[in-house]
Design an enzyme around this catalytic site. Structure first.
Site, mmCIF file in Angstrom:
data_model
loop_
_atom_site.group_PDB
_atom_site.id
_atom_site.type_symbol
_atom_site.label_atom_id
_atom_site.label_comp_id
_atom_site.label_asym_id
_atom_site.label_seq_id
_atom_site.Cartn_x
_atom_site.Cartn_y
_atom_site.Cartn_z
ATOM 1 N N ASP A 23 -2.231 2.201 -4.504
ATOM 2 C CA ASP A 23 -3.452 2.649 -3.827
ATOM 3 C C ASP A 23 -4.559 1.614 -3.996
ATOM 4 O O ASP A 23 -4.490 0.738 -4.871
ATOM 5 C CB ASP A 23 -3.909 3.990 -4.402
ATOM 6 N N HIS A 81 0.815 -1.212 0.000
ATOM 7 C CA HIS A 81 0.000 0.000 0.000
ATOM 8 C C HIS A 81 0.854 1.270 0.000
ATOM 9 O O HIS A 81 0.327 2.371 -0.181
ATOM 10 C CB HIS A 81 -0.919 -0.010 1.229
#
Length: 512
Positions: A487, A483
């Site tokens: 995204d 992450h």
């Protein structure tokens, strides 16, 4: 007349290479195009073929030295038969005056009696960044006859197992590194008397292993790795049934023997809860292999380093299964390989990575490195642990090319024949837990990659299609991603594109 052996083409932007291994030594005959050396760059491993047949007359650049493009590595005397003693490299000439031990001198005498040249058995190429290995097993002992290229030992690194072939045919004169010993990348493992056909007959009795009386009256030496493991488990030789030559106790024999009860050595680090004596007697303690230790460390590092998150979806496999059923016989007849599911998933992932390039990227310090190619890692379970061989440039391969490469790498993985080059450079990974029956899982990233796709079992389930409840072969998909650079939108988009390509495979052909 002599022929120069120079550094072959290293590839775009590669300015230097390191001489990893010489497979020939001065004085040995070589054939045209025979591989005589291996170079390592920061990107690939490069083989060096002999440009002409003859005798290797001089090695100019030694193992471990760095060279530039087109540098002179060695010279070959065409058609010559010079002896090795006349063409030794400078480093060997400088070390000839070192005093030898009594055992070494005796090995020299044996070689002289048998009329053969002594040939060193060195640690083979271990691969980039691997600096040491453990001698796992010797398959031959002193005095045994060996054939050229016969496997005589196995080394274990923190990444792969490496076989050690005999460089020449002859007789094992000396084993320098014992089982369980850790050796460097350029260490000498053994000495072979080349050309000999029988063991020396004049070995003094004083050379018999001093530890023999400890083996219950046997006059053979147990394997060092077995003795070490027996000490760790509190066992004595008379408690272990040796299956080696002449009753020699091997490491595997100790692993099969019952563990000692409460008096066994205490755990090294985190203490365990107290174990009843009768349970302890039925436990078995086995030291983790270097490969398993590395797997454990890398998986934990992935959890500690990456901001790992997993997103899920499901795919209707009807279209892929129908297409495969329709063309599998014709496909195998033409290409000589079966049409499996992995080529569809590999193609679908390559297709999705074009649209979501951050899933095919990695973090380097404060930079993000985007890859304009796809080296697809295929997670493969083996008897010794999980390995991830890499299908290089998978985005440019056909379905047949992908299936052939996956089949080849899978066989080498199961046989323990993978090289370091086979497992380096992956940019994305596919893990198929479905072959073991897994219905759902969250795969762990393979650093420094930022994405891994988890495939699972195909199971018929009721789903709603056009307002009707129908039974379809469904598979859950899982994408674990970093992450920090991927995204949620990108991760979901990637998985949706994979789903769309599999449910309508024609999209792959139309590049949609």
């Amino acid at each position: 007349m002599s022929t120069e052996v120079r550094v072959p083409a290293l590839g775009e932007s590669v300015t230097e290479a390191t001489v990893a291994t010489w497979f020939k030594k001065p004085g040995e005959a070589v054939e045209t195009d025979e591989m005589i050396a291996e170079l390592e760059t920061d990107k690939v491993t490069v083989e060096v073929p002999a440009p002409a047949a003859g005798t290797l007359s001089e090695i100019v650049v030694q193992e471990g030295e760095t060279v530039g493009p087109d540098a002179l590595l060695a010279t070959i005397a065409e058609g010559a038969s010079a002896g090795a003693e006349d063409v030794k490299p400078r480093s060997e000439k400088a070390s000839e005056g070192v005093a030898r031990s009594a055992a070494k001198a005796e090995a020299d005498a044996d070689a002289a009696r048998s009329g053969g040249e002594k040939v060193d058995v060195m640690v083979p190429a271990l691969g980039e960044s691997v600096t040491e290995a453990t001698v796992a097993s010797w398959f031959k002992k002193v005095g045994d006859v060996v054939e050229a290229d016969e496997m005589i030992a196995e080394l274990e690194t923190d990444k792969v197992s490496v076989e050690v072939p005999a460089p020449v045919g002859g007789v094992i004169a000396e084993l320098i590194a014992e089982e369980g010993a850790t050796v460097g990348a350029d260490a000498k493992l053994a000495i072979i008397t080349a050309g000999a056909t029988s063991a020396p007959t004049t070995k003094p009795a004083a050379e018999a292993p001093a530890a023999a009386p400890a083996s219950g009256g046997k006059d053979v030496e147990d394997a060092p790795s077995a003795k070490k493991l027996m000490a760790e488990r509190g066992l004595t030789p008379d408690q272990v049934n040796g299956t080696g030559r002449d009753g020699r106790i091997m490491k595997e024999d100790v692993l099969r023997a019952p563990s000692a009860p409460a008096e066994a050595p205490a755990p090294a680090q985190a203490p365990r809860a107290p174990v009843p004596a009768d349970d302890a007697a039925r436990e078995e303690r086995v030291k983790m292999t270097r490969l398993r230790q590395t797997i454990a460390r890398r998986l934990k590092d992935a959890q500690n380093t990456a901001a790992m998150l997993t997103t899920y979806n499901e795919v209707d496999m009807s279209a892929v299964m129908d297409l495969r059923k329709k063309y599998k016989d014709e496909f195998e007849k033409k290409h000589g390989v079966r049409l499996g599911f992995m080529s569809f998933f590999t193609k679908a992932c390559c297709h999705a990575l074009v649209e979501v390039p951050e899933v095919n990227a990695e973090i380097d310090g404060t930079d993000i490195v985007y890859k304009k190619f796809v080296h697809m890692g295929i997670a493969t379970g083996t008897p010794t642990g999980l390995v991830v061989p890499v299908v290089r440039d998978a985005d440019s391969l056909s379905f047949a090319g992908i299936e052939k490469k996956i089949g080849e790498l899978g066989k080498r993985a199961r046989d323990g024949k993978l090289s370091m080059a086979d497992m380096q450079g992956g940019t994305f990974t596919i893990s198929n837990g479905g072959v073991y029956g897994s219905l759902m899982s969250s795969p762990i990233l393979n650093p420094p990659q930022s994405g891994i796709l988890g495939m699972h079992k195909i199971q018929e389930r009721p789903v709603v299609v056009n307002g009707q409840i129908v039974i379809r072969p469904m598979m859950y998909l899982a994408l674990s991603y970093d992450h920090r650079i991927v995204d949620g939108k990108g991760a979901v988009t990637f998985l949706v594109r994979v789903k769309e390509a599999l449910e309508d495979p024609q999209r792959l052909l139309m590049d949609l």
